[in-house]
Every structure is written in structure tokens, then in C-alpha cells.
Design a protein around this motif. Structure first.
Motif, short mmCIF file in Angstrom:
data_model
loop_
_atom_site.label_atom_id
_atom_site.label_comp_id
_atom_site.label_asym_id
_atom_site.label_seq_id
_atom_site.Cartn_x
_atom_site.Cartn_y
_atom_site.Cartn_z
N PRO A 410 0.92 -1.15 -0.02
CA PRO A 410 0.27 0.15 0.07
C PRO A 410 0.95 1.28 -0.05
CG PRO A 410 0.11 -0.99 2.19
CD PRO A 410 0.68 -2.02 1.16
N ILE A 411 0.20 2.44 -0.48
CA ILE A 411 0.84 3.59 -0.55
C ILE A 411 0.89 3.99 1.08
CG2 ILE A 411 0.79 6.08 -1.22
CD1 ILE A 411 1.41 4.09 -3.29
N LEU A 412 2.23 4.73 1.56
CA LEU A 412 2.29 5.12 2.59
C LEU A 412 2.03 6.56 2.79
CD1 LEU A 412 5.63 3.37 3.85
CD2 LEU A 412 3.38 2.59 4.15
N ASN A 413 1.67 6.97 3.73
CA ASN A 413 1.51 8.39 4.21
C ASN A 413 2.08 8.84 5.50
OD1 ASN A 413 0.66 11.11 4.48
ND2 ASN A 413 -1.50 10.63 5.38
N GLN A 414 3.51 8.95 5.02
CA GLN A 414 4.88 9.19 5.94
C GLN A 414 5.81 10.11 5.56
OE1 GLN A 414 5.79 8.63 9.03
NE2 GLN A 414 4.83 6.42 9.69
N ASP A 415 6.89 10.25 6.27
CA ASP A 415 7.68 11.10 5.93
C ASP A 415 8.91 10.36 5.11
OD1 ASP A 415 10.35 12.70 5.79
OD2 ASP A 415 9.63 13.82 7.41
N LEU A 508 8.89 9.16 14.00
CA LEU A 508 7.78 8.69 13.13
C LEU A 508 6.62 7.88 13.68
CD1 LEU A 508 9.87 7.97 9.96
CD2 LEU A 508 8.69 10.19 10.38
N GLY A 509 6.85 7.57 15.13
CA GLY A 509 5.72 6.96 16.00
C GLY A 509 6.03 5.47 15.93
N GLY A 510 7.11 5.09 15.72
CA GLY A 510 7.65 3.63 15.75
C GLY A 510 8.64 3.15 16.67
N LEU A 530 1.69 2.72 9.03
CA LEU A 530 1.37 3.10 7.73
C LEU A 530 1.27 4.44 7.21
CD1 LEU A 530 -0.49 -0.28 6.62
CD2 LEU A 530 1.82 0.16 6.10
N ASN A 531 0.54 5.01 8.34
CA ASN A 531 0.05 6.28 8.05
C ASN A 531 0.26 7.07 9.60
OD1 ASN A 531 -1.71 6.30 5.70
ND2 ASN A 531 -2.96 4.94 6.85
N PHE A 532 1.14 8.20 9.17
CA PHE A 532 1.57 9.05 10.36
C PHE A 532 0.55 9.82 10.74
CE2 PHE A 532 3.19 13.13 11.67
CZ PHE A 532 4.01 12.76 12.87
N VAL A 533 0.17 9.62 12.09
CA VAL A 533 -0.86 10.31 12.70
C VAL A 533 -0.45 11.16 13.79
CG1 VAL A 533 -3.09 10.05 14.11
CG2 VAL A 533 -2.35 8.44 12.02
N CYS A 534 -0.82 12.64 13.62
CA CYS A 534 -0.39 13.39 14.75
C CYS A 534 -1.56 13.76 15.55
CB CYS A 534 -0.07 14.73 13.96
SG CYS A 534 0.19 16.25 15.18
N LEU A 535 -1.22 13.60 16.89
CA LEU A 535 -2.26 13.54 18.01
C LEU A 535 -2.56 15.08 18.58
CD1 LEU A 535 -1.61 10.24 19.86
CD2 LEU A 535 -3.05 10.72 18.11
N PRO A 550 11.30 16.38 22.81
CA PRO A 550 11.70 15.16 22.34
C PRO A 550 11.01 14.13 23.13
CG PRO A 550 13.57 16.27 23.50
CD PRO A 550 12.65 17.22 23.19
N GLY A 551 10.78 12.80 22.57
CA GLY A 551 10.23 11.74 23.32
C GLY A 551 8.70 11.83 23.43
N SER A 552 8.24 12.45 22.66
CA SER A 552 6.59 12.53 22.85
C SER A 552 5.99 11.76 21.62
CB SER A 552 6.26 14.35 22.52
OG SER A 552 6.61 14.49 21.19
N TYR A 553 6.59 10.41 21.36
CA TYR A 553 5.99 9.60 20.46
C TYR A 553 5.79 8.29 21.25
CZ TYR A 553 7.40 12.63 16.93
OH TYR A 553 7.51 13.64 16.15
N SER A 554 4.79 7.39 20.99
CA SER A 554 4.34 6.34 21.65
C SER A 554 4.90 4.98 20.64
CB SER A 554 2.92 6.21 22.05
OG SER A 554 2.76 5.03 22.80
N PRO A 555 6.11 4.48 20.64
CA PRO A 555 6.30 3.33 19.81
C PRO A 555 5.31 2.38 20.02
CG PRO A 555 8.16 4.25 20.66
CD PRO A 555 7.05 4.72 21.51
#
Length: 563
Positions: A410-415, A508-510, A530-535, A550-555
């Protein structure tokens, strides 16, 4: 009975009530048992006295009967005197008895001579065939006492009952001639027994009441009062009155307990004072530490800004150097030696530019200024482009570089730029640490409906187990051989590649996972959404965000928290 069952039976009650109930129950049991035993002993004494009385009455009546039967041999006046003496000497309060001699052969005699009482037959069987010395029957309805005793022939009995033909006839010594029965009334005796039992019951009740009263006083003033005093002192101390002390002057274990309680209070007060002083000192230390942390934070910010600025400033003249070197390479009047020097300048400049870019990226991520550009792109094209760009380096070391990805991925929606940088760093490390003739494989697959895995596996030197926990730290490289120091490296590099990969994955959330065995290669798995989601709802809709924390992501959930 177990203690739990006993506690459940008593319920949740006070110590005083429990002691009273237990003392009262034990006291009633002991008094009741003792008086019951005493009543049974009295009953036994009365029964023995009744038997003794019956024996004496049988002897007396046998004596009178012999006098009456032998009146032809004795003066009649003497017989009358003996009979009068027997009646006169008998106590007045003695119950009137009924005397009867029952011969052994009464069953063969006339019917008029047989006893009308049916228990005479039982008595004769017991005494004649059972070998009993006596037999007693108490008629509870008529309240009468019946005592049976066998009459055994002695030597004097043989003189009359064998030679002179007196009834009953006997022929041998120790032969049972018959049995004697004494019957007397038990009403007076039973009345006396009932009166004694009533007196015993009253005494038992009075003794139990007095015992419970004494037990109450003992429990109240010897046990409960000191305990209540300790409770009052404890409650006062709980309210903050630390100057309270227990004062029990009983000369027993309670007094020792009060002394121990006071020692505990003094130790508690001294410990509390020490803790208070320690807390004050800790407050000062915490304040100093907070101020030091603020200074360190400011210095870290200055350092990050300095690195970002210096990296930017260094990259500008370096780009000029690389640009002019490119211009010089197309010049025709250069010798081979000058061209070689020029190629060295370009190679060193490019390496320095990569290093500056890495430092700049880390500085941006530490400062929270790294931007995420979320766009739609094809992962197939990205992997193919990176693998092909790394192919020449792999071919120089005769490394088999292969990749596999579903064309319908699938097509990704990421950086795309950051994923490309992640893959580039992993492939560079794989080529660097894989010896000649090795293998490198890139796989891309769907992990679940929201995540995908980017896997780079090599057959290189591997990473020792003790180094796997620090391999993602900045400026760190694993040991190339067992026992070598971390600072002694066989391979070139700054040790920033994997730390950049880790930070980019987190951005990137991973997350990035590692499986490696020393001497057998390594496998790096990058798991991204697959899709970058900003909360953060305040992020602009153009797909570009700037992270300041920094560190504001939840892998763990594959999502990004932007602030």
C-alpha cells in the motif's frame, strides 16, 4: 475448636467482654462438673448405706426368726424378751421394713407360697445361677427399695436343717438355702437427696455468680485498665501529643510493657527529629540539584543550539569547497597527481558533510526542532532506489545485496525522507560490517493493519550480547572482537548512525528492534505506522510539524504525540 471458629462465635467485641465470657463459661463448666461429681458421690454413699442397712436388718430378722423357730428348746419367756428387745432397740426414725425369707425351692412349692412380685424370680436367678453376692431393685413408681441376699449354709446350719429336719432342708455345706428380702420405703431418703441436690444447685449458682464477679473485677482492673491506659496514650500520641508517656505501676508484665512502650516513644521522637533534620537537609540538596538541573538544561540547550549553528555554518563553506572541487574536476590542464588530490578532497569533503549532517540531525532532534513532512509515496520505489544506490559499495566487497517487497504494497502516508535516511543508515552499517562474500537482504512486509516492518538482515560480524543494550546510544560502536575495548574499533565511523535511526523511528511513531548473534550477523527491524498520525489538534493540515519536546512519541501503539 480452632481460634478462628471461636473468634467467629464471639464476634467482634472488646477484650473485657471476651474475657468475661470466657471466664464465665469456664467457671460454669468447672463448677457444674464438680458439683455433678459431688452429687454422684453422695448418691453412691446413700446407696452403700442402704445396702448396709439392709444387711443389718436381714441379720436382725434372721436372729429373731431363729429364736421363734427354736422356742421349743428355749424358755418361752426368753423368746419374748428377745423379741421385745429387737423391737425396742430399733431406731424410731428407721423406715418400716418388710422382711421375707424365700426358700430355694419355692418354685416347687404350693402356689400360695410363691411371691407375687415378679422381680423375685429375677433376683433368685441372679443369686442362684449368676453367682451374685446381692441384688438390688429400686421401684421408682412406689419409691421402694428391695434388697436380696443369699443365705448360705454354715456348719451350725447343718445341725438343725439336716438332722432335726427344720425347713428348708439342706444336705451340704455352703449350699444356698434361699434368699432374704428386705423392702423399705425410700420417700424420706429421696426427700433428703432432693434437698441436698437443691442445696448443691443453689451453692453452685451462688459460687458461679461470685466467681464471675471476681473474674469481672480481675479482668477490669488487672488486665483491661492497663490496656485501656496504653490505648489512651497511643490515641494521644496519634493526635500529635508526643510528650505523653505510659504510667502503669502494677509490678508485673504490664509495667514492663509500659516501660518498653515509653522506650519506643523516645526512640520514635528521636528518629522523627533525625528525619526532620534529614528532610531539611534533603530539601536544601533538592533545591541545589534543581538549580544544577536548570543550569545543565540551559547548558544543554546552548550546546544543542551551538551544534546546530556550527553544523549549519560548517556546511556552508564545505558546500563551497565541494562545489569548487567539482568545477576543478572538469578542467583540462590538471595532472593525474592533481586529479588524485582533488578526488581525495571530494571524498573527505563528502564524508565530512555526512558527519555534519548527522550531527545537525541529532542536534535538531535533541532541541525538538526536527520537522516531519507527511506525504504519500510508494515504499517499493523508495526501497529500490536505496538498494540500487548502495549496490556499487556492496559489489566492491562481493556482497550479495537483495531485496523483496510486494508490488501491491500500500501507499504510505509518512515522511519519505526520514524513512529513506533510516534505510540508508542501516544499509551503510550492513555493508560496513559485512565481510567480503557476505549477504544482505532487505524485506518489507505488513505487520498488522496499522503497522509495517522494514527488515535489514546481514551475515556480518554481529553484535555481542553485552553491547546490544548500548548500541543505539550516541557515539557508540559495538566490539568487533571479544575482549576488545569499546574505544578500539576495527571499522571507521562516529557511532551516530544507529542513534539517528532510533530517534527517527521514535519521531515517526515507531520503534527499532535488534536480533543479533556475535559472529553470525544482525537483523534490524524497523516497525512504523502505515499512516503518520499527529495527535496534536493544533498541528497545521499541511502535514509539517515541529517537535519541541523530544520523546513525545509512543512506539508501543505506533502513533506520534506532537506538542
Amino acid at each position: 475448636m480452632s481460634y478462628r471458629r471461636f473468634k467467629k462465635l464471639l464476634g467482634e467485641t472488646s477484650l473485657e467482654r471476651k474475657c468475661r465470657l470466657m471466664f464465665a463459661g469456664a467457671l460454669l463448666l468447672l463448677i457444674g462438673a464438680s458439683f455433678w461429681v459431688y452429687a454422684r458421690l453422695n448418691q453412691r454413699v446413700v446407696e452403700e448405706q442402704q445396702r448396709d442397712l439392709a444387711k443389718l436388718l436381714i441379720a436382725q430378722n434372721l436372729t429373731v426368726t431363729h429364736w421363734e423357730k427354736t422356742q421349743s428348746l428355749i424358755d418361752p419367756e426368753t423368746i419374748d424378751i428377745v423379741a421385745d428387745l429387737s423391737r425396742t432397740l430399733k431406731p424410731d426414725d428407721l423406715a418400716e421394713e418388710k422382711w421375707r425369707f424365700i426358700p430355694q425351692d419355692y418354685e416347687n412349692s404350693d402356689a400360695t407360697r410363691r411371691p407375687t412380685e415378679t422381680y423375685d424370680h429375677d433376683a433368685l436367678k441372679k443369686l442362684l445361677y449368676g453367682g451374685e453376692k446381692y441384688w438390688v431393685y429400686v421401684d421408682s413408681e412406689e419409691q421402694s427399695y428391695h434388697y436380696y441376699e443369699p443365705i448360705i449354709a454354715k456348719e451350725n446350719c447343718l445341725l438343725c436343717h439336716r438332722d432335726r429336719q427344720f425347713e428348708p432342708q439342706i444336705s451340704e455345706l455352703d449350699e444356698m438355702m434361699g434368699m432374704a428380702r428386705i423392702t423399705f420405703d425410700l420417700k424420706k431418703t429421696q426427700h433428703d437427696i432432693d434437698r441436698n441436690n437443691a442445696i448443691l444447685t443453689v451453692m453452685a449458682i451462688v459460687t458461679a455468680v461470685l466467681g464471675m464477679g471476681i473474674a469481672y473485677l480481675i479482668v477490669r482492673y488487672v488486665i483491661v485498665k492497663p490496656v485501656m491506659h496504653l490505648k489512651d496514650v497511643s490515641d494521644a500520641i496519634a493526635q500529635g501529643e508526643l510528650d505523653q508517656r505510659a504510667d502503669i505501676q502494677t509490678g508485673d508484665e504490664f509495667q514492663e510493657l509500659s516501660h518498653a512502650f515509653n522506650r519506643m516513644l523516645r526512640h520514635l521522637v528521636s528518629t522523627q527529629e533525625e528525619l526532620r533534620q534529614t528532610n531539611v537537609s534533603m530539601d536544601h540538596k533538592v533545591d541545589e540539584l534543581a538549580q544544577a538541573n536548570l543550569r545543565l538544561h540551559d547548558m544543554n540547550q546552548i550546546k544543542n543550539e551551538f551544534l546546530a549553528t556550527m553544523s549549519h555554518e560548517l556546511r556552508t563553506p564545505l558546500n563551497s569547497i565541494l562545489g569548487f572541487s567539482d568545477v576543478l574536476t572538469v578542467s583540462d590542464n590538471l595532472t593525474e597527481k592533481q586529479k588524485k588530490y582533488l578526488r581525495n578532497i571530494q571524498s573527505s569533503g563528502k564524508n565530512l558533510l555526512v558527519l555534519i549532517n548527522d550531527i545537525l540531525d541529532l542536534a535538531k532532534m535533541d532541541a525538538g526542532r526536527m520537522e516531519v513532512h507527511s506525504v504519500e509515496f510508494s515504499m517499493v520505489d523508495l526501497v529500490e532506489r536505496q538498494v540500487l544506490s548502495m549496490k556499487p559499495l556492496a559489489e566492491k566487497k562481493n556482497i550479495d545485496l537483495s531485496w523483496e517487497i510486494d508490488e501491491n504494497f500500500p501507499i504510505l502516508n509518512q515522511d519519505a525522507g526520514k524513512i529513506e535516511q533510516i534505510l540508508s543508515n542501516l544499509l551503510s552499517n550492513a555493508v560496513k560490517f559485512t565481510p567480503e562474500g557476505g549477504r544482505i537482504r532487505v524485506d518489507v512486509s505488513i505487520f498488522d493493519e496499522d503497522l509495517f516492518d522494514l527488515v535489514v538482515a546481514d551475515s556480518g560480524v554481529g553484535i555481542p550480547l553485552e553491547d546490544q543494550s548500548i548500541i543505539f546510544e550516541k557515539f557508540r560502536q559495538g566490539r568487533s572482537q571479544v575482549g576488545s575495548d569499546l574505544t578500539t574499533r576495527e571499522f571507521e565511523g562516529t557511532g551516530l548512525g544507529l542513534s539517528i535511526v532510533k530517534e527517527l523511528c521514535r519521531l515517526l511513531g515507531g520503534q527499532v528492534l535488534l536480533e543479533s548473534e556475535f559472529g553470525k550477523g544482525s537483523t534490524f527491524t524497523v516497525r512504523l505506522p502505515l499512516n503518520f498520525v499527529c495527535l496534536n489538534p493544533q498541528v497545521p493540515s499541511n502535514g509539517m510539524i515541529s517537535l519541541h519536546q523530544p520523546g513525545s512519541y509512543s512506539p508501543a501503539v505506533g502513533r506520534t504525540r506532537a506538542t
